[in-house]
Scaffold this motif. Structure first.
Motif, PDB file in Angstrom:
ATOM      1  N   MET A   1       0.841  -1.178   0.000  1.00 57.68           N
ATOM      2  CA  MET A   1       0.000   0.000   0.000  1.00 57.68           C
ATOM      3  C   MET A   1       0.887   1.243   0.000  1.00 57.68           C
ATOM      4  SD  MET A   1      -2.768   1.400   2.828  1.00 57.68           S
ATOM      5  CE  MET A   1      -2.091   0.400   4.075  1.00 57.68           C
ATOM      6  N   ILE A   2       0.508   2.215  -0.814  1.00 57.78           N
ATOM      7  CA  ILE A   2       1.261   3.464  -0.898  1.00 57.78           C
ATOM      8  C   ILE A   2       0.444   4.569  -0.249  1.00 57.78           C
ATOM      9  CG2 ILE A   2       2.194   5.200  -2.466  1.00 57.78           C
ATOM     10  CD1 ILE A   2       2.867   2.894  -4.347  1.00 57.78           C
ATOM     11  N   LYS A   3       1.111   5.345   0.586  1.00 60.03           N
ATOM     12  CA  LYS A   3       0.430   6.483   1.210  1.00 60.03           C
ATOM     13  C   LYS A   3       1.451   7.550   1.589  1.00 60.03           C
ATOM     14  CE  LYS A   3       0.132   4.211   5.719  1.00 60.03           C
ATOM     15  NZ  LYS A   3      -0.754   3.746   6.768  1.00 60.03           N
ATOM     16  N   ARG A   4       0.929   8.735   1.810  1.00 61.58           N
ATOM     17  CA  ARG A   4       1.766   9.851   2.242  1.00 61.58           C
ATOM     18  C   ARG A   4       2.186   9.629   3.692  1.00 61.58           C
ATOM     19  NH1 ARG A   4       0.522  16.241   1.534  1.00 61.58           N
ATOM     20  NH2 ARG A   4       2.528  16.908   2.333  1.00 61.58           N
ATOM     21  N   ILE A   5       3.431   9.983   4.005  1.00 62.83           N
ATOM     22  CA  ILE A   5       3.959   9.806   5.360  1.00 62.83           C
ATOM     23  C   ILE A   5       4.272  11.183   5.940  1.00 62.83           C
ATOM     24  CG2 ILE A   5       5.706   8.657   6.765  1.00 62.83           C
ATOM     25  CD1 ILE A   5       6.508   7.123   4.224  1.00 62.83           C
ATOM     26  N   THR A   6       3.792  11.413   7.145  1.00 66.89           N
ATOM     27  CA  THR A   6       4.095  12.676   7.813  1.00 66.89           C
ATOM     28  C   THR A   6       4.741  12.446   9.174  1.00 66.89           C
ATOM     29  OG1 THR A   6       1.864  12.741   8.721  1.00 66.89           O
ATOM     30  CG2 THR A   6       2.234  13.944   6.657  1.00 66.89           C
ATOM     31  N   TYR A   7       4.768  11.227   9.637  1.00 70.10           N
ATOM     32  CA  TYR A   7       5.266  10.964  10.972  1.00 70.10           C
ATOM     33  C   TYR A   7       6.740  10.566  10.928  1.00 70.10           C
ATOM     34  CZ  TYR A   7       2.458   7.113   9.118  1.00 70.10           C
ATOM     35  OH  TYR A   7       1.842   6.224   8.279  1.00 70.10           O
ATOM     36  N   ARG A   8       7.501  11.310  11.686  1.00 71.20           N
ATOM     37  CA  ARG A   8       8.956  11.175  11.685  1.00 71.20           C
ATOM     38  C   ARG A   8       9.442   9.840  12.227  1.00 71.20           C
ATOM     39  NH1 ARG A   8      11.481  17.080  12.559  1.00 71.20           N
ATOM     40  NH2 ARG A   8      10.016  18.132  11.196  1.00 71.20           N
ATOM     41  N   GLU A   9       8.649   9.219  13.107  1.00 72.81           N
ATOM     42  CA  GLU A   9       9.114   7.949  13.685  1.00 72.81           C
ATOM     43  C   GLU A   9       9.240   6.858  12.621  1.00 72.81           C
ATOM     44  OE1 GLU A   9       4.625   8.061  14.385  1.00 72.81           O
ATOM     45  OE2 GLU A   9       6.276   9.473  14.663  1.00 72.81           O
ATOM     46  N   LYS A  10       8.631   7.041  11.454  1.00 72.21           N
ATOM     47  CA  LYS A  10       8.794   6.115  10.329  1.00 72.21           C
ATOM     48  C   LYS A  10       9.900   6.606   9.389  1.00 72.21           C
ATOM     49  CE  LYS A  10       5.054   3.361  10.818  1.00 72.21           C
ATOM     50  NZ  LYS A  10       5.122   1.953  11.066  1.00 72.21           N
ATOM     51  N   ILE A  11       9.932   7.915   9.123  1.00 72.39           N
ATOM     52  CA  ILE A  11      10.863   8.496   8.156  1.00 72.39           C
ATOM     53  C   ILE A  11      12.306   8.437   8.641  1.00 72.39           C
ATOM     54  CG2 ILE A  11      11.565  10.663   7.056  1.00 72.39           C
ATOM     55  CD1 ILE A  11       8.545  11.414   7.009  1.00 72.39           C
ATOM     56  N   VAL A  12      12.571   8.926   9.839  1.00 73.07           N
ATOM     57  CA  VAL A  12      13.942   9.098  10.316  1.00 73.07           C
ATOM     58  C   VAL A  12      14.720   7.781  10.365  1.00 73.07           C
ATOM     59  CG1 VAL A  12      15.376   9.867  12.255  1.00 73.07           C
ATOM     60  CG2 VAL A  12      13.454  11.281  11.487  1.00 73.07           C
ATOM     61  N   PRO A  13      14.181   6.697  10.943  1.00 65.64           N
ATOM     62  CA  PRO A  13      14.972   5.460  10.996  1.00 65.64           C
ATOM     63  C   PRO A  13      15.332   4.895   9.614  1.00 65.64           C
ATOM     64  CG  PRO A  13      13.117   5.331  12.501  1.00 65.64           C
ATOM     65  CD  PRO A  13      12.911   6.558  11.671  1.00 65.64           C
ATOM     66  N   LEU A  14      14.390   4.930   8.673  1.00 66.23           N
ATOM     67  CA  LEU A  14      14.687   4.407   7.338  1.00 66.23           C
ATOM     68  C   LEU A  14      15.733   5.277   6.646  1.00 66.23           C
ATOM     69  CD1 LEU A  14      14.372   2.441   5.061  1.00 66.23           C
ATOM     70  CD2 LEU A  14      12.252   3.614   4.387  1.00 66.23           C
ATOM     71  N   TRP A  15      15.570   6.595   6.708  1.00 65.36           N
ATOM     72  CA  TRP A  15      16.542   7.513   6.102  1.00 65.36           C
ATOM     73  C   TRP A  15      17.919   7.267   6.717  1.00 65.36           C
ATOM     74  CZ3 TRP A  15      15.150  13.175   4.659  1.00 65.36           C
ATOM     75  CH2 TRP A  15      16.279  13.875   4.222  1.00 65.36           C
ATOM     76  N   GLN A  16      17.965   7.181   8.024  1.00 67.22           N
ATOM     77  CA  GLN A  16      19.241   7.016   8.717  1.00 67.22           C
ATOM     78  C   GLN A  16      19.923   5.705   8.320  1.00 67.22           C
ATOM     79  OE1 GLN A  16      18.992   7.155  13.030  1.00 67.22           O
ATOM     80  NE2 GLN A  16      20.885   8.341  13.079  1.00 67.22           N
ATOM     81  N   SER A  17      19.174   4.613   8.264  1.00 66.44           N
ATOM     82  CA  SER A  17      19.790   3.331   7.910  1.00 66.44           C
ATOM     83  C   SER A  17      20.225   3.297   6.447  1.00 66.44           C
ATOM     84  CB  SER A  17      18.856   2.163   8.225  1.00 66.44           C
ATOM     85  OG  SER A  17      17.753   2.161   7.367  1.00 66.44           O
ATOM     86  N   ALA A  18      19.500   3.986   5.577  1.00 68.87           N
ATOM     87  CA  ALA A  18      19.834   3.973   4.148  1.00 68.87           C
ATOM     88  C   ALA A  18      21.022   4.864   3.805  1.00 68.87           C
ATOM     89  CB  ALA A  18      18.613   4.412   3.331  1.00 68.87           C
TER      90      ALA A  18
END
Length: 150
Positions: A1-18
């Motif tokens: 499923m594709i959706k817009r993300i606004t919550y940092r608790e999902k964004i920050v860990p993925l960005w950081q690991s990548a």
């Protein structure tokens, strides 16, 4: 499923690991970038892939710049980024990006983002610091931007 993300608790860990950026660097971008959205491809409740769409102009036309496109290590090679890119191609008229490497250039070409432009053809309405984030980090044999237009 594709959706817009606004919550940092999902964004920050993925960005950081990548990308290996610090939490402070990521939050600086999130707090200071103008006119962007983050969309993600989920596997159940887990964020598998994400990318940012930052408003820009390409050759004086409105476009969306793909930035910080990444996939969680455990979901790589399962089509999540391809699904996300297809979603973007279906919902936005013009997309552009600067691939980080020649291998990624081939990846995007195979997914229909193959037209070439000069990096200088992309114009942002961002601060110098944010523009530096957007234009930094590529290691291409022949630097260029790629774009898709329908």
């Amino acid at each position: 499923m594709i959706k817009r993300i606004t919550y940092r608790e999902k964004i920050v860990p993925l960005w950081q690991s990548a990308f290996g950026d610090t939490v402070e660097e990521i939050e600086f971008f999130l707090d200071n970038a103008r006119d962007y959205k983050c969309v993600g491809c989920f596997n159940g409740e887990e964020l598998a892939s994400m990318l940012f769409l930052v408003s820009c102009e390409l050759n004086s036309k409105k476009a969306e710049y793909i930035y910080a496109a990444c996939t969680d290590e455990k979901y790589k090679k399962r089509g999540f980024m391809t699904e996300l890119l297809n979603y973007c191609k279906n919902n936005y008229k013009t997309l552009c990006l600067i691939p980080a490497s020649d291998t990624l250039k081939e990846f995007y070409n195979a997914r229909g983002i193959y037209k070439r432009a000069e990096i200088s053809d992309i114009v942002f309405n961002q601060t110098d610091e944010i523009e530096e984030y957007l234009l930094d980090g590529y290691e291409l044999t022949e630097p260029c931007a790629l774009y898709f237009e329908r």
